[in-house]
Design a protein around this motif. Structure first.
Motif, PDB file in Angstrom:
ATOM      1  N   GLU A 122       0.920  -1.422   0.009  1.00  0.00           N
ATOM      2  CA  GLU A 122       0.105  -0.164   0.046  1.00  0.00           C
ATOM      3  C   GLU A 122       0.740   1.190  -0.083  1.00  0.00           C
ATOM      4  OE1 GLU A 122      -2.541  -0.693   3.533  1.00  0.00           O
ATOM      5  OE2 GLU A 122      -4.040  -2.061   2.299  1.00  0.00           O
ATOM      6  N   GLY A 123       2.151   1.101   0.695  1.00  0.00           N
ATOM      7  CA  GLY A 123       2.944   2.365   0.485  1.00  0.00           C
ATOM      8  C   GLY A 123       3.598   2.768  -0.437  1.00  0.00           C
ATOM      9  N   VAL A 124       3.852   1.565  -1.385  1.00  0.00           N
ATOM     10  CA  VAL A 124       4.356   1.625  -2.675  1.00  0.00           C
ATOM     11  C   VAL A 124       3.400   2.283  -3.615  1.00  0.00           C
ATOM     12  CG1 VAL A 124       5.113   0.333  -4.762  1.00  0.00           C
ATOM     13  CG2 VAL A 124       6.171  -0.191  -2.568  1.00  0.00           C
ATOM     14  N   GLN A 125       2.032   1.677  -3.402  1.00  0.00           N
ATOM     15  CA  GLN A 125       1.091   2.290  -4.167  1.00  0.00           C
ATOM     16  C   GLN A 125       0.828   3.833  -4.103  1.00  0.00           C
ATOM     17  OE1 GLN A 125      -2.105  -0.639  -3.027  1.00  0.00           O
ATOM     18  NE2 GLN A 125      -2.316  -1.036  -5.516  1.00  0.00           N
ATOM     19  N   ALA A 126       0.801   4.315  -2.704  1.00  0.00           N
ATOM     20  CA  ALA A 126       0.668   5.670  -2.343  1.00  0.00           C
ATOM     21  C   ALA A 126       2.099   6.526  -3.162  1.00  0.00           C
ATOM     22  CB  ALA A 126       0.612   5.766  -1.027  1.00  0.00           C
ATOM     23  N   VAL A 127       2.990   5.693  -2.992  1.00  0.00           N
ATOM     24  CA  VAL A 127       4.187   6.670  -3.764  1.00  0.00           C
ATOM     25  C   VAL A 127       3.944   6.803  -5.260  1.00  0.00           C
ATOM     26  CG1 VAL A 127       6.648   6.513  -4.084  1.00  0.00           C
ATOM     27  CG2 VAL A 127       5.911   6.188  -1.689  1.00  0.00           C
ATOM     28  N   PHE A 128       3.599   5.605  -5.757  1.00  0.00           N
ATOM     29  CA  PHE A 128       3.243   5.758  -7.103  1.00  0.00           C
ATOM     30  C   PHE A 128       2.245   6.833  -7.412  1.00  0.00           C
ATOM     31  CE2 PHE A 128       1.523   4.204 -10.943  1.00  0.00           C
ATOM     32  CZ  PHE A 128       2.560   4.205 -11.828  1.00  0.00           C
ATOM     33  N   LYS A 129       1.111   6.522  -6.948  1.00  0.00           N
ATOM     34  CA  LYS A 129       0.134   7.466  -7.119  1.00  0.00           C
ATOM     35  C   LYS A 129       0.609   8.917  -7.003  1.00  0.00           C
ATOM     36  CE  LYS A 129      -4.350   8.621  -5.652  1.00  0.00           C
ATOM     37  NZ  LYS A 129      -5.284   8.561  -4.494  1.00  0.00           N
ATOM     38  N   ARG A 130       1.435   9.361  -5.820  1.00  0.00           N
ATOM     39  CA  ARG A 130       1.718  10.687  -5.787  1.00  0.00           C
ATOM     40  C   ARG A 130       2.772  11.254  -6.745  1.00  0.00           C
ATOM     41  NH1 ARG A 130       0.967  15.441  -5.777  1.00  0.00           N
ATOM     42  NH2 ARG A 130       2.417  16.702  -4.357  1.00  0.00           N
ATOM     43  N   GLN A 131       3.632  10.286  -7.241  1.00  0.00           N
ATOM     44  CA  GLN A 131       4.586  10.447  -8.456  1.00  0.00           C
ATOM     45  C   GLN A 131       3.848  10.788  -9.707  1.00  0.00           C
ATOM     46  OE1 GLN A 131       6.893   6.919  -8.256  1.00  0.00           O
ATOM     47  NE2 GLN A 131       8.753   8.040  -7.429  1.00  0.00           N
ATOM     48  N   VAL A 132       2.710   9.987  -9.990  1.00  0.00           N
ATOM     49  CA  VAL A 132       2.020  10.372 -11.012  1.00  0.00           C
ATOM     50  C   VAL A 132       1.161  11.864 -11.020  1.00  0.00           C
ATOM     51  CG1 VAL A 132      -0.011   9.823 -12.176  1.00  0.00           C
ATOM     52  CG2 VAL A 132       1.367   7.954 -11.784  1.00  0.00           C
ATOM     53  N   GLU A 133       0.824  12.202  -9.684  1.00  0.00           N
ATOM     54  CA  GLU A 133       0.251  13.422  -9.558  1.00  0.00           C
ATOM     55  C   GLU A 133       1.275  14.431  -9.720  1.00  0.00           C
ATOM     56  OE1 GLU A 133      -1.273  13.163  -5.652  1.00  0.00           O
ATOM     57  OE2 GLU A 133      -3.161  11.917  -5.999  1.00  0.00           O
ATOM     58  N   ILE A 134       2.337  14.170  -9.257  1.00  0.00           N
ATOM     59  CA  ILE A 134       3.534  15.191  -9.343  1.00  0.00           C
ATOM     60  C   ILE A 134       3.890  15.455 -10.730  1.00  0.00           C
ATOM     61  CG2 ILE A 134       6.009  15.583  -8.868  1.00  0.00           C
ATOM     62  CD1 ILE A 134       5.701  14.224  -6.257  1.00  0.00           C
ATOM     63  N   VAL A 135       4.033  14.415 -11.567  1.00  0.00           N
ATOM     64  CA  VAL A 135       4.439  14.539 -12.978  1.00  0.00           C
ATOM     65  C   VAL A 135       3.259  15.256 -13.782  1.00  0.00           C
ATOM     66  CG1 VAL A 135       4.917  13.075 -14.902  1.00  0.00           C
ATOM     67  CG2 VAL A 135       5.890  12.329 -12.916  1.00  0.00           C
ATOM     68  N   ARG A 136       1.923  14.818 -13.483  1.00  0.00           N
ATOM     69  CA  ARG A 136       0.994  15.665 -14.162  1.00  0.00           C
ATOM     70  C   ARG A 136       1.128  17.177 -13.883  1.00  0.00           C
ATOM     71  NH1 ARG A 136      -3.236  17.658 -12.241  1.00  0.00           N
ATOM     72  NH2 ARG A 136      -2.899  16.838 -10.213  1.00  0.00           N
ATOM     73  N   GLN A 137       1.174  17.488 -12.544  1.00  0.00           N
ATOM     74  CA  GLN A 137       1.360  18.813 -12.174  1.00  0.00           C
ATOM     75  C   GLN A 137       2.407  19.575 -12.722  1.00  0.00           C
ATOM     76  OE1 GLN A 137       2.177  19.313  -7.915  1.00  0.00           O
ATOM     77  NE2 GLN A 137       1.634  21.467  -7.800  1.00  0.00           N
ATOM     78  N   ALA A 138       3.512  18.755 -12.974  1.00  0.00           N
ATOM     79  CA  ALA A 138       4.680  19.662 -13.389  1.00  0.00           C
ATOM     80  C   ALA A 138       4.566  19.788 -14.937  1.00  0.00           C
ATOM     81  CB  ALA A 138       5.924  18.574 -13.456  1.00  0.00           C
ATOM     82  N   ILE A 139       3.823  19.047 -15.748  1.00  0.00           N
ATOM     83  CA  ILE A 139       3.563  18.911 -17.234  1.00  0.00           C
ATOM     84  C   ILE A 139       2.654  20.214 -17.372  1.00  0.00           C
ATOM     85  CG2 ILE A 139       2.141  18.198 -19.251  1.00  0.00           C
ATOM     86  CD1 ILE A 139       3.404  15.325 -18.210  1.00  0.00           C
ATOM     87  N   GLU A 140       1.641  20.343 -16.332  1.00  0.00           N
ATOM     88  CA  GLU A 140       0.727  21.414 -16.673  1.00  0.00           C
ATOM     89  C   GLU A 140       1.331  22.860 -16.375  1.00  0.00           C
ATOM     90  OE1 GLU A 140      -2.326  20.551 -13.728  1.00  0.00           O
ATOM     91  OE2 GLU A 140      -3.161  19.161 -15.140  1.00  0.00           O
TER      92      GLU A 140
END
Length: 143
Positions: free
Chosen positions: A50-68
């Motif tokens: 679950e911790g790995v999933q949370a990190v992955f989910k947050r990384q995806v959000e960070i990348v999306r935010q960075a692109i925007e």
């Protein structure tokens, strides 16, 4: 015709150990303890996953935010302004991006640390229970 051996999945360790009568060894307690160990490990693995999933989910959000944000910055830098104003703005944007990257790294580290702490706490608790079980078992054999 020779009898086929039972599959390992149907193997019951308590039946197997029950055939061996060892004084001072409670087979049921031993089997129960091992089941609890497996349950604790399974739960710890679930927490880690679950911790790995949370990190992955947050990384995806960070990348999306960075692109925007990159698209908005590119648009802003193309707009009119003096070269000096553009250099100042680029410097500000670089500083903001660096601070945001540090904050994101810190956040990801905290998610990982929390996940690890939960899993290790669970395993630590189980280890303490094992020591209590051993203590109780020794006390029973003395009586």
């Amino acid at each position: 015709m020779a009898k086929q051996p039972e599959p390992l999945l149907d193997f019951d360790i308590s039946k197997f150990l029950g055939d061996f009568k060892v004084p001072g060894v409670d087979v049921e307690t031993l089997v129960s303890s091992q089941r609890k160990n497996i349950e604790a490990l399974t739960h710890a693995n679930k927490l880690a996953f679950e911790g790995v999933q949370a990190v992955f989910k947050r990384q995806v959000e960070i990348v999306r935010q960075a692109i925007e944000e990159s698209a908005a910055v590119a648009k802003e830098l193309v707009e009119t302004g003096t070269p000096q104003e553009k250099v100042i703005r680029q410097t500000e944007l670089a500083k903001d991006a660096f601070e945001r990257a540090l904050a994101n790294s810190r956040e990801l580290s905290e998610i990982i640390a929390k996940s690890n702490a939960e899993a290790f706490s669970l395993l630590n608790q189980r280890f303490s229970q094992i020591l209590d079980e051993v203590k109780e078992s020794v006390a029973k054999t003395k009586a």
